[in-house]
Design an enzyme around this catalytic site. Structure first.
Site, mmCIF file in Angstrom:
data_model
loop_
_atom_site.group_PDB
_atom_site.id
_atom_site.type_symbol
_atom_site.label_atom_id
_atom_site.label_comp_id
_atom_site.label_asym_id
_atom_site.label_seq_id
_atom_site.Cartn_x
_atom_site.Cartn_y
_atom_site.Cartn_z
ATOM 1 N N ASP A 94 49.733 -31.750 26.120
ATOM 2 C CA ASP A 94 49.691 -33.162 26.136
ATOM 3 C C ASP A 94 50.110 -33.976 24.816
ATOM 4 O OD1 ASP A 94 48.906 -35.863 27.550
ATOM 5 O OD2 ASP A 94 47.625 -35.697 25.741
ATOM 6 N N GLU A 130 52.807 -29.867 31.315
ATOM 7 C CA GLU A 130 52.145 -30.033 29.808
ATOM 8 C C GLU A 130 51.827 -28.623 29.472
ATOM 9 O OE1 GLU A 130 50.283 -34.586 29.777
ATOM 10 O OE2 GLU A 130 49.406 -32.880 30.296
#
Length: 390
Positions: free
Chosen positions: A128, A207
């Site tokens: 992320d 992610e």
């Protein structure tokens, strides 16, 4: 970041970027659009964008800012279709992005310590942050003319959960993910908003895979991931720049001089150009006013707003004559679109006539000024002759 992975009941820190999650609500996939496990069928994966990835990448503005390199780019071929998925050679990292901690042998909801196995929950935390960094570098170097707020909006478009879930499906991650009780979660998605719970999972998985790419390629890992994501994001970024009407010098799709439509091309100097055309006469003014209450956008533009501005002319025999209307993500942008419509839309003739009258008035003033200056020069010359005689 205000989000939690499926099955995680630990408190989560707040973050300005929120991702949608709804593990108990959503729209159940119809039989003809899913396989026997309730997962989207390959035949119904999202189609490619209008522009190829190779073309879109070439259309981005040239970088105008040099940043200290994280690592040199490694050789990487950009395909005309979907960019190839970078390999993850480490056997643990190769499977970890697709495995939730609920599927590990040591998983126990009542435990307070972390399971020893590497899962996408841990990798997603790293991925992320890396995606945020990569997106920020891309926008900072290729779109330096945008404000910090505009870059934040575009970055949100690139890294938000819906975008990442779309990419996860394109690469077939939906058929590789392992989450306990996934079938129950899919069965419980009944609302019209769609399968938000599963999209949340797919966004996290993507992610996690980015993090695995960075970790498995050593010192060049970030460069490999950045090159891949820049190519993958390029079509969406070019499309958004046109749809959201960002003024983007160097974006060929928007600013191709051949056959450009001024009513569809954002002009950041629109208000200034309209002012130059008509203002200058006595009692002439342009008023920019809100003609409709602003709205908050939904879908892939969630968190953004749309404003509505109209421009009115007073002068040249008109009183609050409506010249044009515009819409934009802020009042300045909407005002520029209103000015653009005034100059090239239905009121084009009025603006051009006002411009001609203003030019005539200016020409008359110029001649009067020159005549006055000539008279003053003659007077000065006469005085000088008188002074010489004396």
């Amino acid at each position: 970041m205000n989000k939690r992975s499926y099955g995680d009941d630990r408190p989560q820190p707040q973050h300005k970027r929120q991702k949608h999650e709804d593990h108990g609500h959503g729209h159940k996939a119809s039989p003809q659009h899913s396989n026997r496990y309730g997962r989207p069928d390959d035949r119904h994966r999202p189609t490619n964008h209008t522009s190829s990835y190779e073309e879109a990448l070439s259309q981005l503005p040239q970088s105008t800012t040099t940043l200290p390199p994280v690592a040199a780019y490694t050789p990487f071929t950009v395909s005309k279709s979907l960019p190839p998925l970078p390999d993850v050679d480490d056997p643990v990292l190769a499977t970890a992005p697709f495995r939730h901690k609920s599927t590990t042998t040591s998983y126990n909801r009542s435990r307070t310590d972390r399971a020893s196995e590497v899962t996408y929950e841990k990798l997603e935390f790293l991925g992320d942050a890396q995606l945020e960094h990569i997106a920020s570098r891309l926008l900072y170097t290729h779109f330096p003319h945008l404000t910090a707020g505009q870059m934040s909006q575009l970055r949100e478009l690139l890294v938000k959960n819906e975008t990442l879930a779309e990419y996860a499906r394109l690469y077939g991650f939906d058929n590789r993910v392992q989450v306990q009780e996934l079938e129950r979660m899919l069965e419980n998605t009944k609302d019209k908003a769609g399968n938000k719970g599963f999209n949340k999972v797919l966004g996290d998985v993507f992610e996690a895979y980015v993090a695995a790419v960075v970790l498995s390629h050593g010192d060049e890992g970030f460069a490999v991931a950045e090159k891949w994501m820049q190519a993958l994001w390029a079509p969406k970024l070019v499309e958004a720049a046109g749809r959201e009407r960002y003024f983007t010098p160097g974006l060929k799709l928007v600013h191709d001089e051949a056959g450009v439509d001024p009513l569809k091309t954002y002009n950041a100097a629109g208000k200034a150009e309209l002012q130059k055309k008509v203002l200058g006469g006595v009692g002439v003014k342009l008023d920019y006013e809100v003609y409709k209450k602003g709205v908050e956008l939904r879908g892939d533009q969630l968190g953004q707003n749309k404003h509505f501005i109209a421009v009115y002319l007073t002068g040249y025999g008109y009183v609050r004559k409506l010249l044009g209307k515009g819409e934009g993500k802020n009042k300045v942008e909407a005002g520029n679109w209103a000015a653009q419509e005034a100059m090239y839309g239905e009121s084009k003739g009025i603006v051009e006539e006002c411009a001609r009258q203003l030019e005539t008035t200016r020409e008359q003033k110029r001649k009067e000024r020159e005549a006055k200056e000539a008279v003053e020069k003659e007077k000065v010359a006469e005085k000088e002759k008188v002074a010489e005689k004396d």
